[in-house]
Motif scaffolding. Sequence first.
Motif, short mmCIF file in Angstrom:
data_model
loop_
_atom_site.label_atom_id
_atom_site.label_comp_id
_atom_site.label_asym_id
_atom_site.label_seq_id
_atom_site.Cartn_x
_atom_site.Cartn_y
_atom_site.Cartn_z
N ALA A 1 -67.46 19.26 -47.47
CA ALA A 1 -67.01 17.93 -47.04
C ALA A 1 -65.77 18.02 -46.16
O ALA A 1 -65.65 17.31 -45.17
CB ALA A 1 -66.74 17.05 -48.26
N LEU A 2 -64.84 18.91 -46.51
CA LEU A 2 -63.63 19.08 -45.71
C LEU A 2 -63.96 19.72 -44.37
O LEU A 2 -63.42 19.32 -43.33
CB LEU A 2 -62.60 19.92 -46.45
N ALA A 3 -64.84 20.70 -44.37
CA ALA A 3 -65.24 21.34 -43.12
C ALA A 3 -65.91 20.33 -42.20
O ALA A 3 -65.66 20.32 -40.99
CB ALA A 3 -66.18 22.52 -43.41
N GLU A 4 -66.73 19.46 -42.76
CA GLU A 4 -67.40 18.43 -41.96
C GLU A 4 -66.38 17.45 -41.39
O GLU A 4 -66.47 17.06 -40.22
CB GLU A 4 -68.43 17.70 -42.81
N SER A 5 -65.40 17.06 -42.18
CA SER A 5 -64.36 16.14 -41.70
C SER A 5 -63.55 16.77 -40.59
O SER A 5 -63.24 16.11 -39.59
CB SER A 5 -63.43 15.73 -42.83
N ARG A 6 -63.21 18.04 -40.75
CA ARG A 6 -62.45 18.74 -39.73
C ARG A 6 -63.26 18.84 -38.44
O ARG A 6 -62.75 18.58 -37.35
CB ARG A 6 -62.04 20.13 -40.21
N GLU A 7 -64.53 19.17 -38.55
CA GLU A 7 -65.40 19.26 -37.37
C GLU A 7 -65.52 17.90 -36.68
O GLU A 7 -65.46 17.80 -35.46
CB GLU A 7 -66.77 19.79 -37.78
N PHE B 1 -63.35 15.46 -36.77
CA PHE B 1 -62.05 15.16 -36.15
C PHE B 1 -61.96 15.83 -34.78
O PHE B 1 -61.65 15.18 -33.78
CB PHE B 1 -60.91 15.63 -37.05
N TRP B 2 -62.23 17.14 -34.72
CA TRP B 2 -62.10 17.86 -33.45
C TRP B 2 -63.15 17.43 -32.45
O TRP B 2 -62.86 17.31 -31.25
CB TRP B 2 -62.13 19.37 -33.68
N ARG B 3 -64.34 17.16 -32.90
CA ARG B 3 -65.39 16.70 -31.99
C ARG B 3 -64.97 15.37 -31.34
O ARG B 3 -65.09 15.18 -30.13
CB ARG B 3 -66.72 16.55 -32.71
N SER B 4 -64.44 14.45 -32.14
CA SER B 4 -64.03 13.16 -31.60
C SER B 4 -62.86 13.32 -30.63
O SER B 4 -62.81 12.66 -29.59
CB SER B 4 -63.68 12.17 -32.71
N ARG B 5 -61.92 14.22 -30.94
CA ARG B 5 -60.77 14.46 -30.05
C ARG B 5 -61.25 15.04 -28.73
O ARG B 5 -60.82 14.63 -27.66
CB ARG B 5 -59.75 15.41 -30.70
N PHE B 6 -62.15 16.02 -28.79
CA PHE B 6 -62.66 16.63 -27.56
C PHE B 6 -63.49 15.65 -26.75
O PHE B 6 -63.42 15.63 -25.52
CB PHE B 6 -63.47 17.89 -27.85
N ASP B 7 -64.28 14.83 -27.43
CA ASP B 7 -65.09 13.84 -26.71
C ASP B 7 -64.20 12.86 -25.95
O ASP B 7 -64.52 12.47 -24.82
CB ASP B 7 -66.01 13.08 -27.68
N LEU B 8 -63.09 12.45 -26.54
CA LEU B 8 -62.17 11.54 -25.86
C LEU B 8 -61.43 12.25 -24.72
O LEU B 8 -61.33 11.73 -23.61
CB LEU B 8 -61.16 10.96 -26.84
#
Length: 117
Positions: free
Chosen positions: A51-57, A59-66
């Motif tokens: 669950a934490l790994a998914e949340s971290r992924e 987070f970074w995916r959304s940051r990179f997409d923006l």
Amino acid sequence: MAYSEGQLHIPDTGTLREDLITFADSLAAYLDTLFGKALVRSMSAAADEPALAESREEFWRSRFDLARIMIDRAVARGELPEDTDPAYVLEVLVAPLHFRALLTRRPIDGHLMRKAP
């Protein structure tokens, strides 16, 4: 994630260099807040429980997409080649800032980003 998105706006200065400097300055200021420090440290210290790994992924995916908008605009202006990997450019930009915030815990000099040509 919502707090981070609200704090880290994607600049549109007209040039890639100024966009990246402005974004890096914003990230440096964010990482210097109590919340920013707590977030980066907790994300790095958290075990890779699914669950934490998914949340971290996420987070970074959304940051990179923006943030990739800056890279896409630079490609459209001819500042970068069409085959530029936006995630790689952003990783190279943010890695030194996170390194200082997380590992050395040295202050991030506001002029650090402006030293490169």
